[in-house]
Design a protein around this motif. Structure first.
Motif, PDB file in Angstrom:
ATOM      1  N   ARG A  96       0.834  -1.212   0.000  1.00  0.00           N
ATOM      2  CA  ARG A  96       0.000   0.000   0.000  1.00  0.00           C
ATOM      3  C   ARG A  96       0.864   1.256   0.000  1.00  0.00           C
ATOM      4  O   ARG A  96       0.581   2.223  -0.705  1.00  0.00           O
ATOM      5  N   ASN A 104     -15.823  -1.852  -6.452  1.00  0.00           N
ATOM      6  CA  ASN A 104     -16.125  -1.749  -5.026  1.00  0.00           C
ATOM      7  C   ASN A 104     -17.488  -1.116  -4.754  1.00  0.00           C
ATOM      8  O   ASN A 104     -17.911  -1.031  -3.602  1.00  0.00           O
ATOM      9  N   SER A 115     -11.116   3.678  -2.612  1.00  0.00           N
ATOM     10  CA  SER A 115     -11.137   2.427  -1.849  1.00  0.00           C
ATOM     11  C   SER A 115      -9.726   2.054  -1.422  1.00  0.00           C
ATOM     12  O   SER A 115      -8.748   2.357  -2.116  1.00  0.00           O
ATOM     13  N   HIS A 142      -7.138  -0.607  -1.248  1.00  0.00           N
ATOM     14  CA  HIS A 142      -6.949  -1.832  -2.013  1.00  0.00           C
ATOM     15  C   HIS A 142      -6.514  -2.996  -1.118  1.00  0.00           C
ATOM     16  O   HIS A 142      -5.717  -2.825  -0.190  1.00  0.00           O
ATOM     17  N   ALA A 171      -5.492  -6.931  -5.164  1.00  0.00           N
ATOM     18  CA  ALA A 171      -5.411  -5.798  -6.089  1.00  0.00           C
ATOM     19  C   ALA A 171      -3.997  -5.218  -6.127  1.00  0.00           C
ATOM     20  O   ALA A 171      -3.481  -4.880  -7.194  1.00  0.00           O
ATOM     21  N   GLU A 183     -14.818   6.538  -7.031  1.00  0.00           N
ATOM     22  CA  GLU A 183     -13.457   6.236  -6.595  1.00  0.00           C
ATOM     23  C   GLU A 183     -12.658   7.506  -6.344  1.00  0.00           C
ATOM     24  O   GLU A 183     -11.789   7.550  -5.478  1.00  0.00           O
TER      25      GLU A 183
END
Length: 325
Positions: free
Chosen positions: A12, A215, A50, A52, A56, A45
């Motif tokens: 991330r 999502n 979102s 992940h 993803a 988005e």
């Protein structure tokens, strides 16, 4: 050490860093890749990004790897006339940026070629519409910047897991498509700004096979009702493929049996450029007739070592016809 949590946290962080370094703040503009997708998904988005999951994030890393592999290949092959991650700011009232994976230039022949790299787990027979929309937008934007050059485009899809590659070539700028995508960008940006200012907006939707990865699927108006008619074509195609698959299995099995019978008697043979031979593999299995008495002698049973495990799959059944009033 929780390796999965370490992977999730670090990936991330890396994804955020990569986005900031290469794409900047994506809330301030539309990307060429976004224009080809469902407007509702793009806008939601941007407003509420979102977080992940690991799946993803690994797909994102796979995409970066695919680009680097292609760059290394071209460099090793002696091609040095390309630029990587070329950013183009599109002229107009809407802030739109195209980030092109590769641009090959020939100043002598006045040619610029766009190559978009896609990493996928299943290479489609034909490129996805979103891929082509992105490429047409990139070529159109490049043509505006370099009106004296001939613009060409191509897509390359890599399946890194199975080692498969597909090259989709022969694209040229299409002004009608490009202008249509620009109008779509204007509508997306207008609705995006309206929602940012707190207004209620009925967002346009463009359902496709990628809806399952969105999502915002559970709140999508296209899936609010029990009946989802826009999937009918896809479901019909799947059922036809499954029928053909069963027909092929019924033909393949007896054909293999007949050839195997020949090989069993004759031994290895060569035919149609292939070597046909009997292959033998072994695998271990439990002898229940011996295991159950052994467990019983020790006060146990096989049931103590068994558990139910659920699994999911797609089930398709014909719906009952509605009764006439």
């Amino acid at each position: 050490m929780d390796i999965k949590n370490t992977l999730l946290t670090s990936l991330r962080q890396l994804a955020k860093q990569h986005t900031e370094e290469t794409l900047g703040d994506r809330s301030d503009y539309l990307g060429a890749s976004e224009i080809g997708y469902c407007p509702r998904k793009v806008i939601l988005e941007k407003i509420n990004p979102s977080e992940h999951d690991l799946t993803a994030l690994l797909r994102f890393e796979r995409g970066h790897m695919a680009e680097e592999i292609i760059a290394k290949v071209f460099t090793a092959a002696g091609f040095f006339n390309f630029e990587q991650q070329v950013e183009i700011l599109v002229d107009g009232d809407v802030p739109v940026k195209a980030h092109i994976d590769f641009v090959f230039s020939s100043d002598i022949h006045k040619i610029k070629s766009v190559l978009e790299v896609k990493s996928t787990s299943n290479i489609p027979d034909d490129p996805y519409g979103s891929w082509e929309s992105q490429l047409y937008f990139q070529m159109g934007a490049l043509a505006e910047k370099f009106p004296g050059h001939k613009i060409r485009g191509a897509l390359i899809a890599l399946d890194l897991a199975n080692g498969e590659v597909e090259f989709y070539n022969g694209y040229t700028p299409q002004k009608i498509i490009y202008n249509g995508l620009k109008r779509k960008a204007e509508a997306i940006w207008s609705h995006y700004q309206a929602m940012r200012s707190g207004k209620d907006v009925e967002l346009a939707t463009e359902p496709d096979l990628l809806c399952g990865f969105c999502n915002h699927l559970t709140t999508c108006p296209r899936f609010a009702a029990e009946d989802v008619p826009h999937l009918a074509t896809i479901v019909d195609e799947l059922q036809e493929l499954q029928l053909n698959e069963q027909k092929l299995k019924n033909k393949i099995a007896p054909c293999k049996e007949k050839i195997f019978a020949i090989v069993q008697q004759k031994g290895p043979i060569k035919s149609a450029g292939c070597i046909l031979r009997k292959a033998t593999r072994s695998r271990k299995h439990l002898i229940m007739d011996r295991l159950e008495p052994f467990l019983a002698d020790h006060g146990s049973s096989i049931d103590e070592f068994q558990e139910d495990r659920s699994f999911s799959f797609l089930e398709i059944k014909k719906a009952k016809a509605a009764k006439a009033a």
